[in-house]
Design an enzyme around this catalytic site. Structure first.
Site, PDB file in Angstrom:
ATOM      1  N   GLY B 128     -45.820 -20.996   4.970  1.00  0.00           N
ATOM      2  CA  GLY B 128     -44.866 -21.817   5.703  1.00  0.00           C
ATOM      3  C   GLY B 128     -44.560 -21.241   7.073  1.00  0.00           C
ATOM      4  O   GLY B 128     -43.499 -20.647   7.289  1.00  0.00           O
ATOM      5  N   GLU B 245     -54.704 -11.817   9.478  1.00  0.00           N
ATOM      6  CA  GLU B 245     -55.192 -13.162   9.200  1.00  0.00           C
ATOM      7  C   GLU B 245     -56.601 -13.375   9.694  1.00  0.00           C
ATOM      8  O   GLU B 245     -57.351 -14.172   9.145  1.00  0.00           O
ATOM      9  CB  GLU B 245     -54.250 -14.188   9.840  1.00  0.00           C
ATOM     10  CG  GLU B 245     -54.533 -15.606   9.363  1.00  0.00           C
ATOM     11  CD  GLU B 245     -53.656 -16.645  10.050  1.00  0.00           C
ATOM     12  OE1 GLU B 245     -52.759 -16.252  10.812  1.00  0.00           O
ATOM     13  OE2 GLU B 245     -53.875 -17.825   9.813  1.00  0.00           O
TER      14      GLU B 245
END
Lengths: 383, 398, 383, 398
Positions: B128, B245
């Site tokens: 999120g 990431e």
């Protein structure tokens, strides 16, 4: 030398624009595309009867307005701007464009019906292995009594699900990929032995795989002379390519406009993303590609009535150029929008998809570069 | 300096290859071959198999948390073999994104509660981060969390949440101090997706797929012990996560597979009577792409070698992201070009429920949708423009 | 797998860097290039004797240090960084690289002299119409008594004006462009019948058009077996291409570094031009191309000892990639500098010129893409 | 809408073509063919011939100043025919740059003094705009002019002054009010290049050519009557001039000639035993360039047609500059590629005095120097980055 539109052309553009503004918003289009039919016959009727664009570039003696390629360009640009899925290109530019070249009663009647909005046609020229070569025809038509027997398979025939008649190229002589020996037939889609698998295309149209198994045709199904169809089909496909370039002009202009608008509103890091120089320059490049594409479209459209070699070279140069612009401008528009540009919900993504498919429609940029390369040696030297 | 894998590395590669051959779920393979959409259980099956194999589901985890203790080269080989075999990827949100944050900043309780099930594929995570008003400008987020006793009450909207429809848990960036400066006042919360007030709404993308979602949070109560690290220090976690990431973002092995597929399509299509892969122009385009990929592979290997020497990964991860996504996108573009007119049919089983009879050659199926879908790669995970900003600043000192 | 340099290689790099920093500033280079000789023999002697780099990658039994392609890479990168015009590539990589493959006393002696800095050689392989095809040899060597008679013309033989011996490919059998029948000769440049037109090249080197008219050669001028030279020449040219890629690495790194530095200092519109996002991203692309070029150079260098097909495919892939990077990075560097980047006075313009010429040296990117395309089908499948 | 030239236009074209054939100086043609550097008189000879032919040297001038009164299409045809014949260009600094400023802002005396000799090729002009500290940021200039009675005393340095070594007169932007804001306080002066205190120093460019110069001004006295327009209003003149500077910048006819030359080189080179212009890859590159040029030509024609209808030229002049220079540069890049190894010899008669015996095919000679030289086109006259800024602002409203 004159690049201005006539008064009639301006009126045509304005009335079509007005009509589409009222009837062709993104939401109505989305619903139509998702419906079983995949299009809106009432739009088609209105285009024929209220706006009167279907006959704009067709002969007056068949009920048209007697315009020419520039009128087609005007119409196609607006259809591109509104992302119209209805088959103007397939039925009017290609279908009627072919049929008007033949003076058989059936052909004349068909053109009149097309102008009136009563008949949808689709041209079945491509085959599963033909790629973009219009001479690469394996479908055969063999003499059978007075008439013909048709066998073969046609691939990705756009608008066929909506059509009641098909124009079909079939080999009556010569070998695969030979220019001679290709004939053109006008047939009923519900004739015995014709079967079709219908499906949507990624850009919101409908198409079919069409199979002919021992389809019996009367002698009058043949248009023009046996084995001599190719020059006509080539000429009409070139007209259609110029028209596609015009459609692309509308699509590209919208991609630029929507992207510029979006960047003025979208804020990141506390300011409109339109402030970022990298995005500005990328939008400038989108604008330049679009302007240059418009220029190429003018050029190709105005050269459609020259010799076959000049016409084909001009059209292939234009289609190659415009096709690449469709790819680069579309990619830039999506990238600048970011995630939102990838959603089904935003109209932009549909413009992107249509731009993408225009690149390969009626021959990819690579195909047209090859064709231009092959033709350029035959061009007359510049005065 | 040399390019050879050590005998140990070769033995490892053979072990991995054999394991995949013998253990990859046949029913998942069948669905993949048929081009069917994969469901939650299809994703998790392989994850669980790898989890039970000594932490093979978590190659990047330290041994203390159950990771397999591989060298950088071994991790590379493992990824390569999986891509080569076309296995369903382990989704990164749990294993590679939230887990390192929990390891670095979590309490012992948090580690014990969340890490083992993440490794075993028992906890599907979603992310999120993005909000409608804050895409590339992540710190501009406005989802609010207000302390109410030992809970936070969270309100706001997240977007681009990948596969949230399948997720058990999510990690969310929320604003806990509305007056602090942008990057301050953010906290990092773990959120049970079954909590009351969580609504997941599909976003249908231009290829017709349901892959991303909006997540609406209305008075969602989150226990304070599900906050990672200090209140208002969530940006520290976020930055740490963003650095992780991009791991594997180069996607070299995946692109190799895409190029192989491209050769398949091109060998089935003909142009002027010649197979397309024999056509000089198209072959040139494939060769150029192959060479681009070669350069990227060796850039990645150089980075791995530096890492193996114990040097920290540099900001070349932005380079890998930029070139990796450009190559992936180019491969899908060429596949579409190769498929020719058969790029046009829209036949995949899609979100609007269609499931048409296939037309055209098998290899050409879905190429346009893949092309459309892959446009996301240069946008998500820090757009390529953001990556260039990072290199400009961090590497070139501009 | 290991991409680190050995301790020796690091020392080699550091001492060469130090030497060039002290002797090879832009001004000294400019003067040398403009001088009658066009180079500095004293630099060459120092490279041989003080720095000891000429023998770095040559066999110990001939007086070298026994290093390999990685050592050559290290040296060439530094020579590129300093824009050295002296003929390391031509004499050491190509000349000694070829000669060390033959065990004739003349060949061995020549390698020793090269290592000592006493002999300059140049390889005359290209011809006026051969473009980049090493097999396209019209120059002939015909048997004459015990020896040979050499006739023909070689084009743009780089470093020939400085050389006292030439290595020459000549056809002793087979037809033009046939791989078989090409032989290699080592000849004195002052032999009767050898004439040369010398000239500067645009990137600061010197080259010659060399003509052979009835040049009489002894039997020992032939290196190796008659007609079998091509595999050796191809292998050495591939080593030279990898070395050129390494040189490009030095040139590209400097183009990036100098451009980044310049933009931090140059002010326009009241701020350093480094602040402009468009320039930033363009410099990032320069950086990426350079990094990727370094990776390709590593790859090609480390594959030089594989099979001929693997070696050639790797080298051609690298040279094609690096060549394009030279063009794009060079153009960007000049554009970002603006007018000052186009002046003879600024070192940058010389880096740009060298980068430009590296693109086409020993085969343009187009040539190497063709070669790669032709070879890739023969490559073994990846494990 | 149609593409045809009118019969009048065709007659005009034939008249121009015949005039060039019959009147172009043979000795200049001979020097051009031999690749020799052209001197001052070579440039002026053709200018003077055109000047005596009813103002053919000044196609863009209004009839009242002696211009030929041509339509936009006729001007296009005239330029096209000159490029086609490869005539020495009329240098723009006088005819197309300073003259329009004098017409728009000059006094009757100034017009009478400067316009006729400019038309007749008796006054060679150079441009004193750029300074070392002010390139693209033109208004950042610092050359000072201080009023002293009926003179200005000018001190400063200009740079990139094209062919100043041949110039009789120059037009200079100078700062007359040092405290005013940047664009204010600038005046536009005409300067006799033989004035005491003017020093012209060559800048040798990377191709070895002496085409541009530094101009040093030390206590140069300039009569006040040589100022155009009001004191401190020079920026108005400068902007006006910049709008005119891009006229003809597309260079379509010149690029056509460059592409013809490219075909010549390519027909002489062989690759794999085939002429290079028959080689599919190289032919593709030439075709792509030809098509780019076609697009530019029609964009220019569309603009001319708008102009012929009396509409003002739009900011598409920036588009013409960008694409025009990209095409010109690409043509030189392909010429260099076509020449292959013979791009390498540096043989032109050059500033350092060399004049080597030619080697290699005639058509390949000097291709690298031309390539190097043409890099200037995307920098001078407002760099292509500046042009993109202009389009972003003026056309897209960004």
């Amino acid at each position: 030398m004159d690049f201005s539109f006539s008064e009639e052309q301006r009126l045509l553009r304005d009335s079509l624009q007005g009509f589409l503004r009222n009837t062709y918003d993104a939401d109505s289009r989305r619903k139509a595309v998702a419906s079983d039919a995949g299009w809106r016959p009432e739009i088609w009727r209105a285009l024929a009867q209220d706006v009167g664009v279907l006959g704009a570039a067709l002969p007056e003696e068949l009920g048209g307005l007697g315009g020419g390629p520039v009128d087609t360009m005007v119409v196609m640009t607006e259809l591109g701007r509104a992302l119209v899925v209805e088959p103007f290109l397939e039925t009017v530019v290609i279908g009627a464009g072919l049929l008007k070249r033949y003076d058989s009663p059936a052909a004349c009647a068909a053109v009149e019906q097309i102008i009136g909005g009563e008949l949808i046609t689709a041209l079945a020229w491509g085959e599963p292995t033909s790629r973009y070569d219009v001479a690469d025809v394996c479908t055969t038509a063999k003499r059978e009594g007075e008439g013909w027997r048709l066998d073969g398979k046609k691939a990705v025939v756009v608008a066929a699900p909506w059509a009641s008649k098909l124009l079909v190229t079939a080999r009556t002589g010569g070998g695969q990929r030979e220019a001679q020996g290709v004939s053109l037939f006008l047939i009923d889609k519900d004739a015995a032995g014709v079967s079709a698998v219908d499906y949507p295309t990624v850009d919101g149209k409908r198409a079919s795989e069409v199979t002919f198994e021992g389809v019996s045709l009367g002698a009058d199904a043949l248009l023009g002379e046996e084995g001599q169809a190719l020059p006509h089909v080539e000429a009409v496909l070139d007209e259609a390519r110029a028209a596609l370039c015009a459609e692309a002009g509308g699509v590209l202009s919208e991609l630029v406009r929507q992207t510029v608008e979006y960047t003025k509103q979208r804020k990141q890091f506390g300011r409109p993303i339109a402030d970022f120089q990298v995005l500005q320059h990328r939008m400038v490049d989108m604008f330049i590609s679009t302007e240059q594409s418009l220029s190429m479209t003018f050029m190709a459209t105005l050269k459609l009535d020259l010799t076959a070699v000049e016409r084909a070279a001009a059209v292939s140069a234009a289609k190659a150029y415009v096709g690449r612009a469709c790819t680069s401008v579309g990619q830039a528009a999506v990238q600048i929008h970011g995630g939102i540009g990838l959603t089904e919900e935003l109209a932009l993504s549909h413009y992107f998809k249509r731009a993408t498919m225009i690149e390969q429609a009626l021959g990819s940029s690579d195909f047209h570069l090859r064709r231009y390369q092959a033709l350029r040696a035959e061009l007359p030297a510049a005065a | 300096m040399n390019l050879d894998f050590s005998p140990q590395d070769i033995a490892f590669r053979d072990e991995v290859r054999t394991f995949i051959e013998q253990n990859y779920p046949a029913e998942v393979r069948a669905k993949q071959d048929a081009g069917e959409e994969l469901g939650r259980e299809d994703y998790l099956a392989w994850h669980r198999i790898l989890g039970t194999k000594g932490g093979w589901s978590t190659p990047s985890w330290p041994v203390e948390y159950g990771g397999p203790g591989w060298t950088p080269i071994q991790k590379f080989i493992f990824a390569e073999e999986n891509a080569r075999a076309g296995t369903v990827p382990i989704l990164p949100f749990g294993v590679n994104m939230v887990a390192p944050v929990i390891m670095a900043f979590g309490t012992p309780d948090q580690k014990a509660r969340f890490l083992p099930p993440t490794m075993m594929g028992e906890m599907w995570w979603c992310q999120g981060y993005s909000e409608p008003g804050a895409g590339s400008d992540l710190a501009g987020l406005s989802t609010r969390a207000v302390r109410d006793g030992d809970h936070y009450v969270v309100n706001g909207q997240k977007t681009w949440t990948t596969l949230a429809q399948h997720a058990d848990w999510g990690f969310f960036l929320v604003r806990t101090d509305p007056v602090a400066k942008k990057q301050e006042g953010i906290s990092f919360l773990l959120l049970d997706m079954t909590s009351p007030g969580v609504t997941v709404r599909p976003i249908i993308t231009l290829d017709g797929a349901h892959e991303v979602n909006e997540v609406w949070l209305e008075d969602v109560r989150v226990p304070v012990e599900q906050r990672i690290f200090d209140e208002n220090k969530g940006w520290t976690c976020a930055k740490f996560l963003l650095a992780h990431e991009r791991t594997g973002i180069a996607g070299v092995a995946r692109s190799k597979r895409a190029i192989d597929r491209l050769h398949d399509i091109a060998s089935e299509e003909t142009v002027d009577g010649l197979a397309l892969d024999q056509d000089p122009f198209f072959a040139r385009k494939m060769a150029e792409l192959e060479i681009e990929l070669m350069a990227l592979e060796y850039t990645e290997l150089r980075g791995l070698a530096r890492e193996a020497e114990g040097k920290p990964p540099g900001p070349e991860s932005s380079l890998l992201k930029i070139k990796g996504t450009e190559i992936q996108q180019r491969a899908t573009e060429l596949a579409m070009e190769a498929a020719g007119r058969y790029a046009s049919p829209h036949l995949l089983h899609n979100a609007t429920g269609g499931n048409e009879a296939p037309v055209g050659p098998r290899s050409a199926r879905g190429v346009a949708d893949t092309y459309f879908n892959m446009r996301k790669t240069s946008i998500y995970g820090g757009s390529n423009e953001i990556q260039r900003n990072i290199i400009a600043k961090a590497v070139l000192g501009l």
